[in-house]
Design a protein around this motif. Structure first.
Motif, PDB file in Angstrom:
ATOM      1  N   ARG A   8       4.417   3.631  17.726  1.00 44.75           N
ATOM      2  CA  ARG A   8       4.803   3.965  19.229  1.00 44.75           C
ATOM      3  C   ARG A   8       4.170   5.006  19.982  1.00 44.75           C
ATOM      4  NH1 ARG A   8      11.063   3.731  16.159  1.00 44.75           N
ATOM      5  NH2 ARG A   8      10.725   1.621  15.889  1.00 44.75           N
TER       6      ARG A   8
ATOM      7  N   ARG B  74       6.665   1.695  30.231  1.00 45.13           N
ATOM      8  CA  ARG B  74       6.785   0.609  29.330  1.00 45.13           C
ATOM      9  C   ARG B  74       8.028  -0.270  29.209  1.00 45.13           C
ATOM     10  NH1 ARG B  74       4.198   0.387  26.028  1.00 45.13           N
ATOM     11  NH2 ARG B  74       5.219  -0.026  24.818  1.00 45.13           N
TER      12      ARG B  74
ATOM     13  N   ASP C  73       5.810  -3.284  30.764  1.00 47.02           N
ATOM     14  CA  ASP C  73       5.110  -3.544  29.934  1.00 47.02           C
ATOM     15  C   ASP C  73       6.179  -4.911  29.137  1.00 47.02           C
ATOM     16  OD1 ASP C  73       3.503  -2.272  30.481  1.00 47.02           O
ATOM     17  OD2 ASP C  73       3.694  -1.185  28.791  1.00 47.02           O
TER      18      ASP C  73
ATOM     19  N   LEU D 294       9.048  -4.457  27.096  1.00 46.84           N
ATOM     20  CA  LEU D 294       9.580  -3.899  26.096  1.00 46.84           C
ATOM     21  C   LEU D 294      10.870  -4.521  26.316  1.00 46.84           C
ATOM     22  CD1 LEU D 294       7.913  -0.707  25.395  1.00 46.84           C
ATOM     23  CD2 LEU D 294       6.617  -3.035  25.033  1.00 46.84           C
TER      24      LEU D 294
ATOM     25  N   THR E 133      12.992  -2.348  21.636  1.00 45.71           N
ATOM     26  CA  THR E 133      11.647  -1.412  21.258  1.00 45.71           C
ATOM     27  C   THR E 133      12.086  -0.169  21.609  1.00 45.71           C
ATOM     28  OG1 THR E 133      10.775  -3.737  20.617  1.00 45.71           O
ATOM     29  CG2 THR E 133       9.998  -2.316  21.953  1.00 45.71           C
ATOM     30  N   LEU E 134      11.911  -0.174  23.711  1.00 45.47           N
ATOM     31  CA  LEU E 134      12.257   0.482  24.088  1.00 45.47           C
ATOM     32  C   LEU E 134      13.137   2.085  23.600  1.00 45.47           C
ATOM     33  CD1 LEU E 134      11.340   1.500  27.073  1.00 45.47           C
ATOM     34  CD2 LEU E 134      13.135   1.292  27.986  1.00 45.47           C
TER      35      LEU E 134
ATOM     36  N   HIS F  93      10.367   3.384  21.006  1.00 44.22           N
ATOM     37  CA  HIS F  93       9.615   4.400  21.491  1.00 44.22           C
ATOM     38  C   HIS F  93       9.563   5.430  22.347  1.00 44.22           C
ATOM     39  CE1 HIS F  93       5.534   1.492  21.912  1.00 44.22           C
ATOM     40  NE2 HIS F  93       6.765   0.980  21.461  1.00 44.22           N
TER      41      HIS F  93
END
Length: 341
Positions: free
Chosen positions: A33, A64, A67, A69, A73-74, A77
């Motif tokens: 991460r 992010r 991307d 995510l 998941t975000l 991170h």
């Protein structure tokens, strides 16, 4: 500021501290991460952690999100970034208030929980298959599946088990925090867990026929032991995927022939869309244990999680309200063979 670090140096220093407190798997998660943050910072020519502002942190989040995510998941991170900044603040590298500028998203239960799990019906069929197989009974993949399903333990916990932790007469497994094999919650994760007689039989057969009599680098005797000693995480994952092939018990749902399917090769097992990871087995196990009417506090103790975490990630009131007042059943009798499919 009394000290200064580049983003890469800050990440490496933070990870070195984490290695003293967390499992190797957890440290790798932090590294994966935070490496994304380091790359972003370097692309933005941020040479020093002391240069970071709230605007930069918001820009990183936007990058992010761009991307694609998943929400969970975000969140992971950003939580890792906040922990890095908390560490940097503690050693006077960034301002004390900078970590609070990381805006951690609030997720719904659906966003936080993964739908991927080994379904109880599938676990019942697979374990019945292994238990009735002359060639696969007591193999590493079978023994692993028995323990992973009936206990619901994390892979790191199963890997940490030593031979002395298995008591077939008392029908127990003892989970102990013995660095460098670490439990998720350290000493707070230590516990005895009861297992049923069929699980005991599978483990006894594995030990007698399949287990290599080796010691690890610390001189300990791993319960699950290969030619080189305590197996790696990669080996445990391979056992997980190979033990949950649907084609063990039914026609391939993807139209493949087992004899020619590349997924049946050990190095490709994870690519089978219907095979399951250790975490998916854990998720299915927790769900199944709750559906058996076992008290949530009892399940929490077995799987080393808090009742609050289980309620958030596994509890569906519409399905389990009727079980709320049920007394915990005797866990020594908890066995997939009694699952009413």
């Amino acid at each position: 500021m009394s000290r200064d670090l580049s983003p890469r140096e800050a990440r490496d220093r933070f990870l070195s501290r984490r290695k003293q407190e967390n499992t190797a798997k957890t440290v790798r998660s932090y590294e994966n991460r935070l490496t994304q943050f380091v790359r972003w910072a370097e692309d933005e020519r941020i040479d020093s952690m002391s240069e970071l502002t709230g605007w930069d942190i918001d820009e990183y989040r936007a990058a992010r999100e761009a991307d694609g995510l998943a929400p969970a998941t975000l969140k992971g991170h950003l939580m890792s970034l906040k922990q890095l900044l908390d560490y940097c603040a503690s050693i006077d590298v960034v301002d004390d208030d900078l970590p609070d500028k990381v805006n951690i998203p609030t997720l719904t239960k659906a966003e936080e929980s993964s739908d991927v799990m080994l379904e109880p019906e599938d676990a019942s069929s697979l374990l019945s298959f292994f238990r009735n197989s002359d060639t696969l009974f007591g193999t590493p993949r079978h023994a692993f599946l028995e323990v992973a399903w009936h206990v619901g333990a994390r892979m790191s916990g199963i890997r940490a088990l030593d031979l002395r932790d298995f008591d077939p007469d008392r029908q127990t497994l003892e989970f102990r925090h013995r660095p460098p094999t670490l439990l998720k919650n350290k000493e707070d994760g230590e516990r005895f867990v009861g297992i049923s007689k069929p699980v005991v039989k599978a483990l006894r057969t594995y030990i007698a026929r399949e287990r290599f009599d080796k010691r690890d680098e610390q001189g300990r005797e791993p319960l699950f032991c290969g030619r080189q000693g305590r197996p790696s995480d990669t080996t445990f994952r391979a056992w997980s995927y190979m033990s949950t092939y649907p084609c063990h018990v039914k026609k391939c749902p993807h139209g493949n022939r087992r004899e020619t399917c590349n997924y049946t090769r050990r190095n490709h097992a994870s690519k089978c869309p219907s095979s399951r990871s250790p975490h998916a087995i854990r998720t299915g196990s927790i769900t199944w244990q709750l559906l058996q009417g076992i008290a949530i506090e009892t399940v929490a103790g077995r799987v080393n999680a808090t009742p609050e975490t289980i309620r958030r990630h596994y509890y569906r009131a519409s399905e389990w309200e009727e079980f709320e007042e049920l007394r915990a059943e005797e866990t020594l009798k908890l066995d997939i063979g009694g699952f009413d499919a």
